[in-house]
Write a protein that holds these residues in place. Structure first.
Motif, PDB file in Angstrom:
ATOM      1  N   THR A 144     -24.362 -49.620  35.956  1.00 32.77           N
ATOM      2  CA  THR A 144     -24.575 -50.747  35.050  1.00 32.77           C
ATOM      3  C   THR A 144     -26.032 -51.211  35.117  1.00 32.77           C
ATOM      4  OG1 THR A 144     -23.997 -52.515  36.624  1.00 32.77           O
ATOM      5  CG2 THR A 144     -22.195 -51.496  35.438  1.00 32.77           C
ATOM      6  N   VAL A 145     -26.692 -50.970  36.255  1.00 33.36           N
ATOM      7  CA  VAL A 145     -28.112 -51.296  36.374  1.00 33.36           C
ATOM      8  C   VAL A 145     -28.927 -50.333  35.504  1.00 33.36           C
ATOM      9  CG1 VAL A 145     -29.998 -51.724  37.975  1.00 33.36           C
ATOM     10  CG2 VAL A 145     -27.645 -52.034  38.744  1.00 33.36           C
ATOM     11  N   VAL A 146     -28.543 -49.057  35.534  1.00 34.36           N
ATOM     12  CA  VAL A 146     -29.203 -48.071  34.677  1.00 34.36           C
ATOM     13  C   VAL A 146     -28.986 -48.438  33.208  1.00 34.36           C
ATOM     14  CG1 VAL A 146     -29.174 -45.654  33.959  1.00 34.36           C
ATOM     15  CG2 VAL A 146     -28.991 -46.227  36.372  1.00 34.36           C
ATOM     16  N   HIS A 147     -27.796 -48.872  32.916  1.00 33.70           N
ATOM     17  CA  HIS A 147     -27.467 -49.313  31.566  1.00 33.70           C
ATOM     18  C   HIS A 147     -28.394 -50.461  31.147  1.00 33.70           C
ATOM     19  CE1 HIS A 147     -24.329 -50.101  28.387  1.00 33.70           C
ATOM     20  NE2 HIS A 147     -25.067 -51.181  28.314  1.00 33.70           N
ATOM     21  N   LEU A 148     -28.576 -51.422  32.053  1.00 34.77           N
ATOM     22  CA  LEU A 148     -29.473 -52.546  31.767  1.00 34.77           C
ATOM     23  C   LEU A 148     -30.880 -52.033  31.479  1.00 34.77           C
ATOM     24  CD1 LEU A 148     -30.101 -55.610  31.761  1.00 34.77           C
ATOM     25  CD2 LEU A 148     -30.512 -55.438  34.211  1.00 34.77           C
ATOM     26  N   LEU A 149     -31.350 -51.111  32.326  1.00 34.37           N
ATOM     27  CA  LEU A 149     -32.713 -50.596  32.156  1.00 34.37           C
ATOM     28  C   LEU A 149     -32.870 -49.905  30.803  1.00 34.37           C
ATOM     29  CD1 LEU A 149     -35.549 -49.891  32.994  1.00 34.37           C
ATOM     30  CD2 LEU A 149     -34.648 -48.030  34.386  1.00 34.37           C
ATOM     31  N   GLU A 150     -31.889 -49.138  30.389  1.00 34.42           N
ATOM     32  CA  GLU A 150     -32.087 -48.424  29.118  1.00 34.42           C
ATOM     33  C   GLU A 150     -32.117 -49.398  27.938  1.00 34.42           C
ATOM     34  OE1 GLU A 150     -28.955 -45.458  28.976  1.00 34.42           O
ATOM     35  OE2 GLU A 150     -27.862 -46.616  27.505  1.00 34.42           O
ATOM     36  N   THR A 151     -31.390 -50.515  28.059  1.00 36.63           N
ATOM     37  CA  THR A 151     -31.476 -51.489  26.972  1.00 36.63           C
ATOM     38  C   THR A 151     -32.827 -52.202  26.996  1.00 36.63           C
ATOM     39  OG1 THR A 151     -30.514 -53.342  28.216  1.00 36.63           O
ATOM     40  CG2 THR A 151     -28.986 -51.913  27.053  1.00 36.63           C
ATOM     41  N   VAL A 152     -33.406 -52.390  28.193  1.00 35.76           N
ATOM     42  CA  VAL A 152     -34.726 -53.022  28.270  1.00 35.76           C
ATOM     43  C   VAL A 152     -35.780 -52.086  27.672  1.00 35.76           C
ATOM     44  CG1 VAL A 152     -36.490 -53.959  29.810  1.00 35.76           C
ATOM     45  CG2 VAL A 152     -34.083 -54.404  30.277  1.00 35.76           C
ATOM     46  N   LEU A 153     -35.655 -50.784  27.983  1.00 33.64           N
ATOM     47  CA  LEU A 153     -36.587 -49.812  27.396  1.00 33.64           C
ATOM     48  C   LEU A 153     -36.521 -49.872  25.871  1.00 33.64           C
ATOM     49  CD1 LEU A 153     -35.992 -46.736  29.726  1.00 33.64           C
ATOM     50  CD2 LEU A 153     -38.189 -47.872  29.372  1.00 33.64           C
ATOM     51  N   LEU A 154     -35.308 -49.940  25.352  1.00 38.69           N
ATOM     52  CA  LEU A 154     -35.135 -50.018  23.903  1.00 38.69           C
ATOM     53  C   LEU A 154     -35.675 -51.345  23.370  1.00 38.69           C
ATOM     54  CD1 LEU A 154     -33.940 -48.810  21.305  1.00 38.69           C
ATOM     55  CD2 LEU A 154     -31.776 -49.893  21.891  1.00 38.69           C
ATOM     56  N   GLY A 155     -35.590 -52.403  24.194  1.00 41.12           N
ATOM     57  CA  GLY A 155     -36.079 -53.706  23.764  1.00 41.12           C
ATOM     58  C   GLY A 155     -37.596 -53.762  23.663  1.00 41.12           C
ATOM     59  N   VAL A 156     -38.283 -52.946  24.439  1.00 46.47           N
ATOM     60  CA  VAL A 156     -39.744 -52.977  24.431  1.00 46.47           C
ATOM     61  C   VAL A 156     -40.301 -51.912  23.493  1.00 46.47           C
ATOM     62  CG1 VAL A 156     -41.804 -52.651  25.842  1.00 46.47           C
ATOM     63  CG2 VAL A 156     -39.855 -53.921  26.762  1.00 46.47           C
ATOM     64  N   LEU A 157     -39.715 -50.716  23.551  1.00 42.57           N
ATOM     65  CA  LEU A 157     -40.211 -49.633  22.699  1.00 42.57           C
ATOM     66  C   LEU A 157     -39.533 -49.694  21.328  1.00 42.57           C
ATOM     67  CD1 LEU A 157     -40.848 -48.638  25.646  1.00 42.57           C
ATOM     68  CD2 LEU A 157     -40.576 -46.341  24.788  1.00 42.57           C
ATOM     69  N   SER A 158     -40.176 -49.103  20.349  1.00 47.86           N
ATOM     70  CA  SER A 158     -39.542 -49.006  19.028  1.00 47.86           C
ATOM     71  C   SER A 158     -38.407 -47.983  19.136  1.00 47.86           C
ATOM     72  CB  SER A 158     -40.551 -48.540  17.997  1.00 47.86           C
ATOM     73  OG  SER A 158     -40.866 -47.182  18.229  1.00 47.86           O
ATOM     74  N   PRO A 159     -37.425 -48.044  18.219  1.00 41.41           N
ATOM     75  CA  PRO A 159     -36.322 -47.069  18.304  1.00 41.41           C
ATOM     76  C   PRO A 159     -36.800 -45.626  18.342  1.00 41.41           C
ATOM     77  CG  PRO A 159     -35.779 -48.781  16.719  1.00 41.41           C
ATOM     78  CD  PRO A 159     -37.199 -49.041  17.156  1.00 41.41           C
ATOM     79  N   SER A 160     -37.815 -45.297  17.535  1.00 41.32           N
ATOM     80  CA  SER A 160     -38.230 -43.891  17.525  1.00 41.32           C
ATOM     81  C   SER A 160     -38.961 -43.534  18.819  1.00 41.32           C
ATOM     82  CB  SER A 160     -39.096 -43.594  16.301  1.00 41.32           C
ATOM     83  OG  SER A 160     -40.232 -44.434  16.313  1.00 41.32           O
ATOM     84  N   ALA A 161     -39.751 -44.473  19.352  1.00 40.54           N
ATOM     85  CA  ALA A 161     -40.435 -44.197  20.614  1.00 40.54           C
ATOM     86  C   ALA A 161     -39.414 -44.063  21.740  1.00 40.54           C
ATOM     87  CB  ALA A 161     -41.420 -45.313  20.937  1.00 40.54           C
ATOM     88  N   TYR A 162     -38.376 -44.892  21.700  1.00 38.93           N
ATOM     89  CA  TYR A 162     -37.338 -44.815  22.720  1.00 38.93           C
ATOM     90  C   TYR A 162     -36.638 -43.458  22.660  1.00 38.93           C
ATOM     91  CZ  TYR A 162     -32.710 -45.358  24.778  1.00 38.93           C
ATOM     92  OH  TYR A 162     -31.571 -45.155  25.499  1.00 38.93           O
ATOM     93  N   THR A 163     -36.259 -43.031  21.457  1.00 37.10           N
ATOM     94  CA  THR A 163     -35.588 -41.737  21.322  1.00 37.10           C
ATOM     95  C   THR A 163     -36.497 -40.617  21.812  1.00 37.10           C
ATOM     96  OG1 THR A 163     -34.484 -42.638  19.389  1.00 37.10           O
ATOM     97  CG2 THR A 163     -34.317 -40.273  19.708  1.00 37.10           C
ATOM     98  N   GLY A 164     -37.809 -40.788  21.566  1.00 32.41           N
ATOM     99  CA  GLY A 164     -38.772 -39.779  21.988  1.00 32.41           C
ATOM    100  C   GLY A 164     -38.849 -39.614  23.491  1.00 32.41           C
ATOM    101  N   LEU A 165     -38.449 -40.645  24.244  1.00 35.00           N
ATOM    102  CA  LEU A 165     -38.471 -40.540  25.704  1.00 35.00           C
ATOM    103  C   LEU A 165     -37.603 -39.381  26.169  1.00 35.00           C
ATOM    104  CD1 LEU A 165     -38.028 -44.269  26.821  1.00 35.00           C
ATOM    105  CD2 LEU A 165     -40.071 -42.875  27.126  1.00 35.00           C
ATOM    106  N   TRP A 166     -36.542 -39.103  25.397  1.00 38.46           N
ATOM    107  CA  TRP A 166     -35.555 -38.118  25.857  1.00 38.46           C
ATOM    108  C   TRP A 166     -35.872 -36.708  25.385  1.00 38.46           C
ATOM    109  CZ3 TRP A 166     -33.845 -40.794  29.491  1.00 38.46           C
ATOM    110  CH2 TRP A 166     -33.596 -42.159  29.330  1.00 38.46           C
ATOM    111  N   ASP A 167     -36.766 -36.560  24.374  1.00 43.84           N
ATOM    112  CA  ASP A 167     -37.092 -35.194  23.960  1.00 43.84           C
ATOM    113  C   ASP A 167     -38.549 -34.842  24.240  1.00 43.84           C
ATOM    114  OD1 ASP A 167     -38.478 -36.492  21.974  1.00 43.84           O
ATOM    115  OD2 ASP A 167     -36.981 -36.118  20.405  1.00 43.84           O
TER     116      ASP A 167
END
Lengths: 417, 300
Positions: free
Chosen positions: A197-220
């Protein structure tokens, strides 16, 4: 006396031998064994509703519910792997759409593609394109989605918020201002549970700071992890951990959500299976609890989808295919999802059976940018996820943002090399 | 002569099935695990490409695995020391008291009959890490109730010493067993030895110190080996108390890391490497003991 000593020694050694292994039923003709990990409140009831739909259609098939709880599906996966590699797969099993299916199961050839069912049932027209994109691999479809969950949701106790004149935080700044007020009032601002659930929190924070496309780009690999904006997200994440319950890593996700129900905590960042949990506790959405996209993530829908698959060499293949067809029907989805808290994977769902939260999620899904969730297997391979969890798990104790950033950068490098 | 040969054949026939099964399911799998531990196997499909000791090197460089090893060390030391001391103390007390021995012996031995998972579920509640406020339960609530609220602590969630709390639970379970070992040992010491020491004017304390304890050395050795192999392989107790290994892996041990590495991370090579490390650690403990006791048997 010597005899007693010998017995005691034997008994002691036996304790060490331990008690692993669980009984697994042998499959019989005309039976369907379903392996899944839905055992919490709301989840189990949803599955039962789906079974009802199936039984009504195929009363001659007997269903074996092989639910294995624990660790967000790890325990279930351990059983699955030994059965699949050993050539005795269950009829079907629950698995997350995206990387969670492709890397471990589809790529090594443990699954049979089911594009033919998609064609016969016309699913290509009723499942939304972003979901189909997540499901496609090697030009084929491999799983039938039963739902769409949103993971970037902030849940809050409306009673507490009204009492203190608060509103759901929209930005990170709002979040910290709200949290400070709650803390001053002696309420735990944010309920948090075990490491995932902590990892879950972190991924939502990443999405909160980065734009959706930049966030998706983290994974590819198109967005670098070694940037100031990732660092900013990690700093926010670090600050957020100052507002959580002190027993955070000791609670399961539903125990953490329970803190919001009991009024010990005001907010909880969790996927919308928490919605199913709140309803199972007798709460009404919009009355006792409210929701909002996690801070800074409005306009983005972090999606994950639970699916069922057709393993190669599955016993009673016809029965499995009947199950998969049922899962994909409007009827099946509309029986399952209102209870589970998720929304139907079909665009033609009967909105009347869904509640006010789910209607808002349907609207958001139709218009928001769809991004994958890491924790829930949509974004990254299991190896990457494991490194990620390792880094975040250590961080909870050492709290050095530098170390966390370094660990995440090297995990990404290893995974994307 | 013919009779003897037939006996031997019969014995062989009886031995072969168990020898075969042990050969395959124990030694065969030990060997297979060792092979996997030097392979690149990632993901579900087996991949036996030889990578040398890469998996081991990665593990020893990992902060997480170092924490695991430290946790095992803390747990082993505390668990064995407390179990031995408590067990010996209880055994001596029972040895001295005349009434109610059977009753107390049973009470102290009972926890051993419970599975670690059950113990773990109970201790998870007792070791609730909440230290203040309305959500107190278990030991911390007890401490607050008796006015020792300042002693309330996060137990297994303590980043450095969480393992001591786990050792507490394990000790509760197994010190009664050690007591039984010692009690059997004490009863095995001929009364004449103590009697003659008394005649020589030894105090009761001196008798325990100079006569009983030295004669209990083999029992202690056996107890250390049994407790040691339990503590090195401990998994179920901690999984029940704290399924994700506490705060920042404060109570994660190698066996748990192996589980997560293998089934969450699907890194079978690295998981097998952890298994091999555990195997070596346990062997270091058990093999000298086996050799020691075998030699004694031969001498006899």
């Amino acid at each position: 006396m010597r005899k007693l000593l010998v017995w005691l020694t034997v008994a002691g050694l036996l304790i060490g031998v331990g008690t692993t292994g669980w009984a697994v039923d042998e499959d019989l003709a005309g039976t369907l064994e379903i392996v899944h990990w839905w055992t919490a409140g709301g989840e189990k009831e949803a599955m039962d509703a789906l079974y009802e739909v199936f039984r009504a259609r195929y009363p001659y098939v007997s269903l074996i519910d092989a639910s294995i709880s624990g660790g967000a599906g790890i325990a279930a996966r351990a059983v699955l792997i030994s059965r699949i590699v050993g050539g005795r797969p269950p009829g079907t099993f629950q698995v997350h759409a995206g990387a969670g299916t492709i890397d471990p199961y589809a790529r090594p050839g443990f699954l049979e593609p089911i594009t033919f069912i998609y064609e016969e049932e016309g699913w290509v027209d009723v499942f939304p394109e972003p979901l189909l994109e997540m499901l496609r691999f090697d030009g084929e479809y491999w799983n039938v989605p039963v739902n769409i969950h949103r993971s970037n949701v902030l849940w809050y106790n409306k009673g507490i918020f009204e009492e203190h004149g608060l509103e759901a935080p929209v930005s990170m700044g709002d979040f910290f201002r709200t949290a400070d007020k709650l803390k001053a009032a002696g309420i735990i601002p944010l309920a948090l549970g075990e490491t995932w659930t902590v990892v879950h929190l972190l991924e939502t924070v990443l999405l909160g700071v980065l734009s959706p496309s930049a966030y998706t780009g983290l994974w590819d690999g198109t967005t670098s992890w070694n940037t100031a904006s990732v660092r900013l997200a990690l700093d926010y994440f670090d600050r957020m951990l100052n507002y959580v319950n002190e027993d955070a890593p000791a609670l399961s996700w539903d125990e953490a959500s329970a803190l919001v129900v009991s009024g010990d905590a005001a907010m909880n960042i969790m996927g919308d299976w928490a919605h199913g949990y709140f309803m199972a506790q007798g709460w009404t959405p919009g009355v006792e609890y409210g929701w909002a996209p996690t801070p800074g993530s409005a306009g983005a829908f972090q999606a994950l989808s639970d699916t069922f698959v057709l393993p190669k060499d599955a016993p009673d293949r016809d029965v499995v295919i009947a199950w998969l067809r049922t899962v994909g029907t409007r009827e099946g989805q509309d029986a399952f999802n209102p209870i589970k808290g998720s929304i139907s994977a079909r665009v033609d769902a009967d909105r009347a059976v869904y509640d006010v939260y789910q209607e808002s999620a349907m609207d958001d899904f139709a218009q928001d940018a769809i991004v994958p969730s890491l924790q829930h297997g949509a974004a990254a391979s299991p190896e990457w996820m494991d490194d990620f969890i390792s880094a975040v798990g250590s961080f909870v104790a050492h709290r050095s943002v530098d170390t966390l950033h370094r660990d995440l950068v090297s995990a990404a490098e290893e995974a994307l090399e | 002569m013919r009779r003897k040969r037939r006996d031997r054949l019969g014995a062989l026939a009886l031995l072969v099935p168990s020898a075969l099964t042990i050969g395959v399911f124990v030694y065969g799998f030990v060997g297979w695990t060792a092979r996997v531990s030097v392979s690149r196997w990632r993901g579900i499909m087996p991949d036996y490409t030889f990578v040398g000791f890469d998996n081991f090197m990665t593990l020893f460089q990992q902060d997480r695995f170092q924490t695991n090893m430290w946790n095992t060390a803390v747990f082993t030391v505390v668990f064995i020391a407390v179990c031995l001391l408590l067990g010996l103390g209880l055994a001596i007390l029972l040895d001295r008291s005349l009434r109610g021995e059977t009753f107390f012996r049973t009470i102290f031995l009972f926890p051993m009959a419970i599975s670690f998972v059950v113990t773990g579920v109970v201790w998870r509640w007792l070791l609730n890490p909440v230290t203040e406020g309305t959500r107190l339960t278990g030991l911390n609530l007890l401490l607050h109730e008796v006015g020792l609220g300042a002693l309330a602590n996060p137990w297994h969630m303590h980043p450095q010493w969480g393992m001591v709390a786990i050792a507490l639970a394990a000790t509760w379970q197994l010190s009664g067993y050690v007591m039984a070992l010692y009690l059997a040992g004490i009863r095995g010491i001929p009364e004449q030895l103590r009697e003659s020491a008394r005649v020589d004017g030894a105090s009761e304390w001196q008798i325990y110190r100079r006569v009983v304890l030295p004669l209990l050395r083999p029992v202690t050795l056996g107890a250390v080996v049994i407790l040691g192999h339990i503590s090195l392989k401990i998994f179920d107790l901690i999984m029940a108390i704290s399924p994700e290994g506490g705060r920042g892996f404060s109570v994660e041990v190698p066996a748990m890391n192996m589980w997560f590495t293998t089934f969450r991370g699907l890194r079978f090579g690295r998981g097998a490497a952890i298994a091999v490390i555990l195997f070596i650690l346990v062997s270091l403990l058990v093999i000298p003991y086996l050799r020691h006791s075998l030699r004694r048997e031969v001498e006899r």
